[in-house]
Design a protein around this motif. Sequence first.
Motif, PDB file in Angstrom:
ATOM      1  N   HIS A  99       0.844  -1.203   0.000  1.00 56.16           N
ATOM      2  CA  HIS A  99       0.000   0.000   0.000  1.00 56.16           C
ATOM      3  C   HIS A  99       0.880   1.254   0.000  1.00 56.16           C
ATOM      4  CE1 HIS A  99      -3.830   2.049   0.869  1.00 56.16           C
ATOM      5  NE2 HIS A  99      -3.116   2.839   1.642  1.00 56.16           N
ATOM      6  N   ASN A 100       1.893   1.269   0.846  1.00 59.42           N
ATOM      7  CA  ASN A 100       2.801   2.415   0.898  1.00 59.42           C
ATOM      8  C   ASN A 100       3.532   2.603  -0.425  1.00 59.42           C
ATOM      9  OD1 ASN A 100       2.116   2.939   3.538  1.00 59.42           O
ATOM     10  ND2 ASN A 100       3.980   2.054   4.408  1.00 59.42           N
ATOM     11  N   GLN A 120       2.491   1.852  -3.380  1.00 57.46           N
ATOM     12  CA  GLN A 120       1.550   2.429  -4.344  1.00 57.46           C
ATOM     13  C   GLN A 120       1.400   3.925  -4.131  1.00 57.46           C
ATOM     14  OE1 GLN A 120      -1.923   0.029  -3.696  1.00 57.46           O
ATOM     15  NE2 GLN A 120      -1.163  -1.666  -4.938  1.00 57.46           N
ATOM     16  N   HIS A 121       1.270   4.346  -2.885  1.00 56.09           N
ATOM     17  CA  HIS A 121       1.171   5.776  -2.604  1.00 56.09           C
ATOM     18  C   HIS A 121       2.450   6.498  -3.009  1.00 56.09           C
ATOM     19  CE1 HIS A 121      -2.695   6.173  -0.733  1.00 56.09           C
ATOM     20  NE2 HIS A 121      -2.448   5.213   0.139  1.00 56.09           N
ATOM     21  N   THR A 126       2.601   7.193  -6.673  1.00 53.91           N
ATOM     22  CA  THR A 126       1.704   8.304  -7.042  1.00 53.91           C
ATOM     23  C   THR A 126       2.318   9.641  -6.646  1.00 53.91           C
ATOM     24  OG1 THR A 126      -0.225   6.874  -6.810  1.00 53.91           O
ATOM     25  CG2 THR A 126      -0.618   9.256  -6.734  1.00 53.91           C
ATOM     26  N   TRP A 127       2.879   9.712  -5.449  1.00 51.64           N
ATOM     27  CA  TRP A 127       3.494  10.967  -4.999  1.00 51.64           C
ATOM     28  C   TRP A 127       4.665  11.348  -5.885  1.00 51.64           C
ATOM     29  CZ3 TRP A 127       3.896   8.960   0.680  1.00 51.64           C
ATOM     30  CH2 TRP A 127       2.609   8.865   1.227  1.00 51.64           C
TER      31      TRP A 127
END
Length: 72
Positions: free
Chosen positions: A17-18, A20-21, A24-25
């Motif tokens: 999950h991290n 993936q974020h 995006t960032w």
Amino acid sequence: MDTAEKLHHLLDHWIEHNDQHAQTWKEWAEKASSDGLGAAAGLLVEAVRAVGAANDALRRAAETLGAAGHRD
């Protein structure tokens, strides 16, 4: 499922999950930078680095579970 198995599963999920974020960032940091928003871009890059450090700790936690014989 015992606590160690559940925790290992959660750690894997949190890391993914991290990641993936962070991706995006990173993409938004590049967009912000190209649009002259350098300060915001720099802070996004800082967040990417911070989540990378967090994921390193999460991976080490998962490794300790594996070393203790609790690996899935």
